[in-house]
Design an enzyme around this catalytic site. Structure first.
Site, short mmCIF file in Angstrom:
data_model
loop_
_atom_site.label_atom_id
_atom_site.label_comp_id
_atom_site.label_asym_id
_atom_site.label_seq_id
_atom_site.Cartn_x
_atom_site.Cartn_y
_atom_site.Cartn_z
N LEU A 211 8.40 -0.25 13.15
CA LEU A 211 7.27 0.68 13.26
C LEU A 211 5.94 -0.03 13.10
CD1 LEU A 211 8.61 3.49 10.86
CD2 LEU A 211 9.19 3.09 13.24
N HIS A 251 1.43 3.32 4.97
CA HIS A 251 2.34 2.37 4.33
C HIS A 251 1.86 0.92 4.54
CE1 HIS A 251 6.60 0.97 3.34
NE2 HIS A 251 6.19 -0.06 4.07
N GLU A 252 1.54 0.58 5.77
CA GLU A 252 1.14 -0.81 6.06
C GLU A 252 -0.22 -1.15 5.43
OE1 GLU A 252 3.39 -2.64 7.08
OE2 GLU A 252 4.75 -1.19 7.98
N HIS A 255 0.41 -2.18 2.01
CA HIS A 255 0.76 -3.61 1.88
C HIS A 255 -0.49 -4.48 2.00
CE1 HIS A 255 5.08 -3.22 1.81
NE2 HIS A 255 5.20 -2.79 3.05
N HIS A 261 6.90 -2.70 -1.88
CA HIS A 261 7.78 -1.55 -1.76
C HIS A 261 8.11 -1.01 -3.15
CE1 HIS A 261 8.98 -3.24 2.37
NE2 HIS A 261 8.17 -2.21 2.53
N VAL A 274 4.02 -2.34 -10.61
CA VAL A 274 3.32 -1.09 -10.88
C VAL A 274 4.12 -0.37 -11.95
CG1 VAL A 274 2.65 1.15 -9.91
CG2 VAL A 274 2.36 -0.94 -8.55
N ASP A 310 8.06 10.27 7.73
CA ASP A 310 6.64 10.58 7.50
C ASP A 310 6.44 11.89 6.75
OD1 ASP A 310 6.03 8.27 8.84
OD2 ASP A 310 4.71 9.20 10.33
N1 ARG Z 1 7.27 -1.70 7.83
C1 ARG Z 1 8.03 -0.49 7.90
C2 ARG Z 1 8.79 -0.53 9.19
O1 ARG Z 1 8.41 -1.09 10.18
C3 ARG Z 1 7.16 0.76 7.89
C4 ARG Z 1 7.80 1.97 7.34
C5 ARG Z 1 6.87 3.15 7.40
N2 ARG Z 1 7.52 4.37 7.09
C6 ARG Z 1 7.19 5.54 7.65
N3 ARG Z 1 7.77 6.65 7.28
N4 ARG Z 1 6.30 5.63 8.59
O2 ARG Z 1 9.82 0.01 9.24
ZN ZN Z 2 6.85 -2.00 4.04
CA CA Z 3 7.50 0.09 -10.94
#
Ligand code: ARG
Ligand code: ZN
Ligand code: CA
Length: 339
Positions: A211, A251-252, A255, A261, A274, A310
């Protein structure tokens, strides 16, 4: 002492993620929800591992971690002294409060497309910026679904995003992989623009069920930023369920702002650095019911830094907020972004 802890952490990441790499290759053919999720395993961490082999990067990461830990300690001390800025969070989470107020990150979006669907509309780009603003300001409409156990920990990170520019580039390439080719004009991509002052987001088809992926702070300027596949960018236009709510970028960018994670990419004793995110030994997928118990505590599956759909992720925690904001404090790795 801290040094030892971090290098142990990195070594364990290498192990945890090489297991996942096998999974990635095995399930490439199929594309239903679960297996796509399997494919998504551990991507950012995998790049992180590769980069950790570079001693220069390893040193940067350590310096950033030291600064982050001292920022968090400062915030905790302030909270104890009852200083106005030092508001303690509930549930024993990391107190947060600094004098920075709401910080804004200017964003540049580079769209690289091989067909019309990939050449996403301005409306789709704007929808992603809107989702980022909601999620990082805790104004997302689904935050009320956070179970009461974690409700006090759901944080307004006080980070906003403004779209500063869009680049569009046609290309015959239909999938870009994860080796940063899209970030280089020599490879047919678009070069990074002023990463000290802008969050660069490349929108191009990554392929392989990925993703998106991100670079943690401390890495090379030439590749700094976030990459998202067009079908997972924003919440309108050519988006694809169940990743059609713009949470891949949330999410990204997490990072990019130094969040790991939620399960720490390892077993129960592996930390995401955390304190208010319960320990876990695995990613969660789909839309888990609460409570989902691992490592003898309920996982914060609704956190943006887990791997759920999501529609099933809707919070950052106070501790994650503190970790991100350390980057903007004096001497922080992304201080220049918000000026
Ligand atoms: N780096 C993760 C991937 O490519 C992103 C996950 C994001 N999760 C989401 N529910 N959009 O899989
Ligand atoms: Zn990730
Ligand atoms: Ca923790």
């Amino acid at each position: 002492m801290k040094k030892i802890i971090l290098s142990l952490f990195a070594t364990a990441l290498l192990i945890a993620c090489s297991e996942n790499t096998d999974v990635q290759e095995e399930v490439l053919i199929n594309n239903d929800g679960v297996q796509t999720a399997e494919l998504r395993k551990c991507f950012a961490s995998e790049n992180f591992d590769k980069m950790m082999l570079n001693p220069e990067y390893q040193k940067n990461v350590q310096l950033i971690e030291d600064q982050t830990q001292s920022y968090i300690a400062d915030m905790e001390l302030q909270a104890k002294k009852g200083k106005p800025g030092g508001k303690p969070s509930g549930g024993g989470g990391t107190p947060v409060g600094d004098n920075l107020g709401v910080v804004n990150i200017p964003v540049l979006v580079h769209v690289i497309y091989s067909n019309n669907a990939e050449n996403i509309s301005d409306a789709q780009i704007n929808s992603q910026i809107a989702v980022l603003n909601q999620d990082f300001r805790k104004s997302n409409s689904d935050v009320n679904q956070v179970p009461s156990q974690f409700a006090d920990l759901a944080a307004d990170s006080e980070v906003t995003f403004t779209l500063a520019g869009v680049t569009r580039k046609a290309s015959s390439r239909t999938s870009w992989g994860t080796n940063n080719a899209m970030k280089s004009s020599a490879n047919g991509g678009v070069d990074v623009v002023d990463p000290a002052n802008y969050l660069n987001i490349w929108v191009c088809n990554i392929g392989g069920g990925i993703l998106g992926y991100a670079q943690f702070p401390g890495g090379s300027a030439a590749t700094d930023g976030v990459v998202i596949s067009p079908q997972y960018f924003g919440n309108t236009g050519s988006v694809s369920a169940p990743f059609d709510q713009g949470r891949t970028a949330t999410h990204e960018v997490g990072h990019y702002l130094n969040l790991r994670h939620i399960w720490g990419d390892g077993r129960c004793n592996r930390d995401d650095f955390v304190s208010d995110t319960p320990t876990s030994d695995r990613a969660n997928y789909g839309c888990p019911t609460y409570p989902t118990t691992n490592c003898r505590s309920a996982d914060m599956t609704m956190n943006y830094m887990d791997y759920t759909n999501d529609a099933c992720m809707y919070m950052f925690s106070s501790g994650q907020k503190a970790r991100m904001r350390a980057l903007f404090a004096a001497g922080g790795a992304r201080e220049s972004l918000i000026k």
